[in-house]
Design a protein around this motif. Structure first.
Motif, PDB file in Angstrom:
ATOM      1  N   ARG A  83      -4.078  -8.930  -5.019  1.00  0.00           N
ATOM      2  CA  ARG A  83      -2.785  -9.160  -4.375  1.00  0.00           C
ATOM      3  C   ARG A  83      -2.908  -9.774  -2.986  1.00  0.00           C
ATOM      4  O   ARG A  83      -1.906 -10.190  -2.401  1.00  0.00           O
ATOM      5  N   MET A  84      -4.111  -9.834  -2.455  1.00  0.00           N
ATOM      6  CA  MET A  84      -4.284 -10.346  -1.091  1.00  0.00           C
ATOM      7  C   MET A  84      -3.830 -11.800  -0.936  1.00  0.00           C
ATOM      8  O   MET A  84      -3.197 -12.145   0.077  1.00  0.00           O
ATOM      9  N   PRO A  85      -4.133 -12.712  -1.880  1.00  0.00           N
ATOM     10  CA  PRO A  85      -3.669 -14.095  -1.693  1.00  0.00           C
ATOM     11  C   PRO A  85      -2.158 -14.201  -1.522  1.00  0.00           C
ATOM     12  O   PRO A  85      -1.677 -14.965  -0.677  1.00  0.00           O
ATOM     13  N   ALA A  95       5.146  -5.094   0.361  1.00  0.00           N
ATOM     14  CA  ALA A  95       5.293  -5.844  -0.884  1.00  0.00           C
ATOM     15  C   ALA A  95       4.101  -5.675  -1.812  1.00  0.00           C
ATOM     16  O   ALA A  95       4.212  -5.931  -3.014  1.00  0.00           O
ATOM     17  N   LEU A  96       2.965  -5.212  -1.282  1.00  0.00           N
ATOM     18  CA  LEU A  96       1.780  -5.048  -2.117  1.00  0.00           C
ATOM     19  C   LEU A  96       1.864  -3.821  -3.015  1.00  0.00           C
ATOM     20  O   LEU A  96       1.160  -3.725  -4.008  1.00  0.00           O
ATOM     21  N   GLY A  97       2.706  -2.838  -2.641  1.00  0.00           N
ATOM     22  CA  GLY A  97       2.851  -1.641  -3.465  1.00  0.00           C
ATOM     23  C   GLY A  97       1.597  -0.812  -3.579  1.00  0.00           C
ATOM     24  O   GLY A  97       1.253  -0.351  -4.671  1.00  0.00           O
ATOM     25  N   LEU A  98       0.907  -0.598  -2.463  1.00  0.00           N
ATOM     26  CA  LEU A  98      -0.375   0.105  -2.482  1.00  0.00           C
ATOM     27  C   LEU A  98      -0.237   1.540  -1.977  1.00  0.00           C
ATOM     28  O   LEU A  98      -0.798   1.921  -0.951  1.00  0.00           O
ATOM     29  N   GLY A  99       0.527   2.352  -2.673  1.00  0.00           N
ATOM     30  CA  GLY A  99       0.601   3.786  -2.390  1.00  0.00           C
ATOM     31  C   GLY A  99       0.933   4.097  -0.948  1.00  0.00           C
ATOM     32  O   GLY A  99       1.872   3.560  -0.357  1.00  0.00           O
ATOM     33  N   SER A 100       0.124   4.984  -0.341  1.00  0.00           N
ATOM     34  CA  SER A 100       0.387   5.445   1.016  1.00  0.00           C
ATOM     35  C   SER A 100       0.184   4.357   2.052  1.00  0.00           C
ATOM     36  O   SER A 100       0.612   4.514   3.199  1.00  0.00           O
ATOM     37  N   VAL A 136       2.729 -13.831   4.726  1.00  0.00           N
ATOM     38  CA  VAL A 136       2.614 -13.641   6.177  1.00  0.00           C
ATOM     39  C   VAL A 136       2.464 -14.978   6.892  1.00  0.00           C
ATOM     40  O   VAL A 136       3.156 -15.247   7.890  1.00  0.00           O
ATOM     41  N   VAL A 137       1.575 -15.828   6.386  1.00  0.00           N
ATOM     42  CA  VAL A 137       1.358 -17.122   7.035  1.00  0.00           C
ATOM     43  C   VAL A 137       2.627 -17.968   6.967  1.00  0.00           C
ATOM     44  O   VAL A 137       3.012 -18.616   7.959  1.00  0.00           O
ATOM     45  N   GLY A 138       3.301 -17.955   5.826  1.00  0.00           N
ATOM     46  CA  GLY A 138       4.513 -18.753   5.683  1.00  0.00           C
ATOM     47  C   GLY A 138       5.610 -18.332   6.646  1.00  0.00           C
ATOM     48  O   GLY A 138       6.219 -19.170   7.327  1.00  0.00           O
ATOM     49  N   PRO A 180      -9.161  -4.645   5.342  1.00  0.00           N
ATOM     50  CA  PRO A 180      -9.003  -6.091   5.540  1.00  0.00           C
ATOM     51  C   PRO A 180      -7.552  -6.551   5.605  1.00  0.00           C
ATOM     52  O   PRO A 180      -7.192  -7.351   6.472  1.00  0.00           O
ATOM     53  N   ILE A 181      -6.703  -6.045   4.728  1.00  0.00           N
ATOM     54  CA  ILE A 181      -5.306  -6.489   4.761  1.00  0.00           C
ATOM     55  C   ILE A 181      -4.576  -5.877   5.949  1.00  0.00           C
ATOM     56  O   ILE A 181      -3.682  -6.506   6.526  1.00  0.00           O
TER      57      ILE A 181
END
Length: 726
Positions: free
Chosen positions: A538-540, A312-317, A546-548, A603-604
């Motif tokens: 986008r981390m928050p 869902a973050l849409g961070l490329g590779s 994930v927590v939910g 980190p993510i």
């Protein structure tokens, strides 16, 4: 069917009729009765997938592009106008103590650059003799800019090697030639394999000590190897269809081996417990899969949900990596639920004799058949002072997590490569001759033509923080120009990040008002900055998702409100401690390591994996405590007996994870060192400090309220019985 003699104090239970068995029990029964078929299917899958993967090879691509960022806009603008700077660059670094202007040296360099310019992957070569700024003030260090016909991450290692070999043809006793730039770092990448072997050996030793038999120790490892090997072959095939980063296989193996052995261990430990209680091997296998298998299933689903949250973050590779690791966890879970029962069926008679014999010896000595005396004593100690235990442990982990507040994301540069590699030598030469910023140039593009390009070059050369900027390089259609600017700080330096933001938010905004032209700052350095900024923003949202979802799963499993909330908060604490430790060691340079930022995506990635793995231990431990609570309705007894039955397994599983992850610290790749270290710290904290100290203390303080749930919510939620037959 072999029937074992129950040890004193236990009686075999009558197996439930087939129609009342759960899906997991029926799966175990099928795998046991068709053990050779199950094994053959896994062998066929493994060799079939690897046969296809070997035939086509891999198609890994490191895509750090992010649509909508200024770096991507700059690249698209250059491609639109046919600018040679649409490609990334390499630097051929030259060093001659006598100076680079000698006739022999100049002739060698000029001839070599002509050869490099003819290579197919090269768009343009700019000679140091055509640009005075490309030679240091003392004349001993210079560089030729090799503009690539594409991105650095798309350049194959063999193509980089060809450029390097061609450049080295100019070397002499006086002239040193090195290759710098992002693509050149591929030549410094260490070969893998040793870390995985060390981790596997350590896992075997731990399993051997726990089960006391080589065969028992080997089964979880065999199951993990089949799962990881099959998944790796599938990912090689999928890399031709989807964007999957080149570092993905290492993370897959690291996570797959740890999780695979971990899941198999949980099932095998329950299998052993059922055997010593008097169950037959087949019945023990079915019960183990029905009880521990449920833990594995829900824990695996939690890891997969957390990893898919990265998509869902849409961070490329990184999306491809997340899907690949999620697939690895899925296959390891399937192997634990299908391959492991077949292996247990093959050696069931042997295990029944060995484990029941040991249990009878314990009974003869007046000890509980499943052991756990020390864990009962430990639980009693924690339960006597639960508040003190809780506060001390939380304070210690909070102190370890505190440095994470100063966490800085980015990517390491060639200055972190091993000494003696060409990328590190080029980095040091450029830093000595021109300043560290020459290892991470900024590519600034304008669509205003030559006049706007000239103004841009002048403005950049007058900007504080920029050591030098080239003249405007016109595009093929003449409608755009590019200026390459070199900061006076290294690419991973925080000052470089501040410079990029200053250019974008202040300097170039003013210049645009003066000239009316549009200016965009791009290049590999800004790509890293944009990537890190995007991850941070986008981390928050990712954490909330994930927590939910994890809370929802735990509420379904435990029919409780406080237990899931406690689990989520403690998981966040363990991850914070891991990130804090990473900050101290890798960012601050503790233990003499080269200081640098934390790899932007780690980190993510660590959050997703560790959060899921933490749920693994949480479900395994707390489900057994709930099982005891359901039986006795005494919270103190439930906590003590739950920890007595699971403590050794949790610690052993954690030790295996730490061994597998920690082995990667011994490798030479900085990213894998950071990942392995962070995962090892997180698992150690979670398995030892949180599960064996904080959880018993917290549950003791909660008492019977730990299992409270509003009646209305309880009625509406579907039933998930993880303690069936408990």
């Amino acid at each position: 069917m072999v029937t074992t003699t129950p040890v004193r104090g236990d009686t075999p239970t009558t197996p439930p009729p087939p129609h009342s068995r759960s899906v997991l029990e029926r799966t175990a029964g099928f795998a046991q009765h068709h053990r050779w078929t199950a094994l053959l299917l896994w062998v066929v899958v493994l060799f079939g997938v690897w046969g296809a993967a070997s035939a086509v090879g891999d198609g890994y691509r490191d895509d750090f592009s992010l649509p909508g960022t200024e770096t991507q806009q700059a690249l698209e603008t250059m491609e639109k106008h046919g600018s040679a700077q649409a490609g990334d660059t390499l630097e051929i670094v030259l060093h001659d103590r006598q100076g680079l202007t000698g006739a022999d040296t100049r002739g060698r360099v000029t001839a070599m650059l002509g050869k490099v310019a003819k290579l197919p992957e090269v768009a343009e070569v700019r000679s140091p003799y055509d640009d005075q700024q490309a030679v240091s003030q003392d004349g001993t260090v210079g560089y030729a800019t090799v503009v690539l016909d594409g991105k650095s991450e798309d350049l194959a290692k063999e193509d980089t090697q060809r450029i390097y070999d061609t450049a080295r043809t100019a070397r002499s006793n006086a002239l040193t030639v090195e290759l710098g730039g992002d693509a050149a770092r591929k030549l410094a990448e260490p070969e893998g394999g040793a870390a995985e072997g060390i981790g596997m050996l350590a896992a075997l030793v731990i399993l051997g000590l726990m089960f006391g038999t080589v065969i028992a120790a080997g089964l979880p490892v065999i199951a993990a190897l089949f799962a990881v090997g099959s998944t790796l072959g599938v990912i090689i095939l999928l890399s031709h269809v989807f964007t999957i980063a080149s570092y993905t296989p290492y993370i897959m193996m690291l996570v797959g081996l740890g999780v695979g052995i971990d899941y198999a261990l949980l099932i095998f430990a329950r299998y052993r417990a059922e055997l010593v209680r008097g169950a037959s091997p087949d019945e023990a296998g079915r019960r183990a899969l029905d009880l521990a298998g449920r833990t594995v299933f829900f824990a695996g689903c939690t890891v997969i949900v957390a990893l898919l949250g990265l998509v869902a973050l849409g961070l490329g590779s990184l999306q491809g990596t997340a899907v690949a690791v999620a697939l690895t966890v899925l296959v390891t879970m399937i192997a634990s639920l299908t391959l492991l029962p077949a292996l247990l069926a093959l050696f069931g008679k042997r295990f029944a004799r060995q484990f029941t014999a040991k249990a009878r010896k314990r009974t003869a000595k007046g000890k509980p058949i499943e052991g756990g005396d020390r864990w009962r004593a430990w639980a009693g100690l924690v339960q006597r002072r639960p508040l003190v235990s809780l506060l001390l442990a939380v304070a210690a982990l909070g102190a370890l997590a505190a440095p994470a507040l100063d966490l800085r994301l980015g990517f390491a540069d060639a200055g972190n490569d091993a000494a003696g590699t060409t990328s590190r030598e080029a980095y040091d030469l450029l830093a000595d001759g021109f300043g560290p910023g020459f290892n991470g140039p900024l590519v600034v593009v304008t669509e205003g033509g030559d006049k706007a390009g000239a103004a841009l070059s002048q403005k950049l050369n007058d900007t504080k923080g920029i050591a030098a900027a080239t003249g405007p390089i016109p595009s093929q259609d003449g409608k755009a120009a590019t200026v390459i600017a070199f900061p006076d700080s290294s690419p991973q330096d925080e000052r470089t990040t501040e410079l990029v933001h200053t250019l974008r938010d202040d300097v170039l905004v003013q210049l645009r008002e003066e000239t009316g032209a549009r200016y965009l700052v791009g290049g590999s350095t800004t790509a890293v900055i944009d990537y890190a900024d995007t991850v941070s923003s986008r981390m928050p949202l990712f954490i909330a998702i994930v927590v939910g979802l994890s809370l929802l799963i735990l509420v379904l499993v435990f029919r409780s409100v406080l237990v899931p909330l406690k689990a989520a908060l403690l998981n966040l604490l363990s991850i914070g401690a891991a990130l804090g430790a990473m900050t101290l060691v890798f960012q601050k340079g503790m233990f003499g390591l080269e200081p640098g930022p934390i790899e932007a995506y780690l980190p993510i990635m660590i959050f997703a994996i560790v959060f899921g793995l933490s749920m693994d231990y949480e479900i395994f431990l707390v489900s057994r405590i709930r099982e005891e609570w359901t039986r006795s309705r005494d919270a103190t007894v439930a906590i003590r007996e739950g920890l007595a039955h699971t403590g050794s397994v949790v610690v052993a599983a954690g030790a295996i994870m730490v061994a597998v992850f920690g082995a990667f610290i011994l490798g030479g790749d900085r990213m894998l060192q950071q990942f392995g270290f962070g995962m090892a710290v997180a698992v150690f904290v979670d398995a030892v400090v949180i599960r064996c100290l904080i959880v018993p203390a917290a549950l003791q303080l909660m008492g019977r309220h730990a299992w409270w749930i509003p009646a209305g919510l309880d009625r509406r939620l579907p039933r998930v019985d993880i303690e069936k037959h408990g």
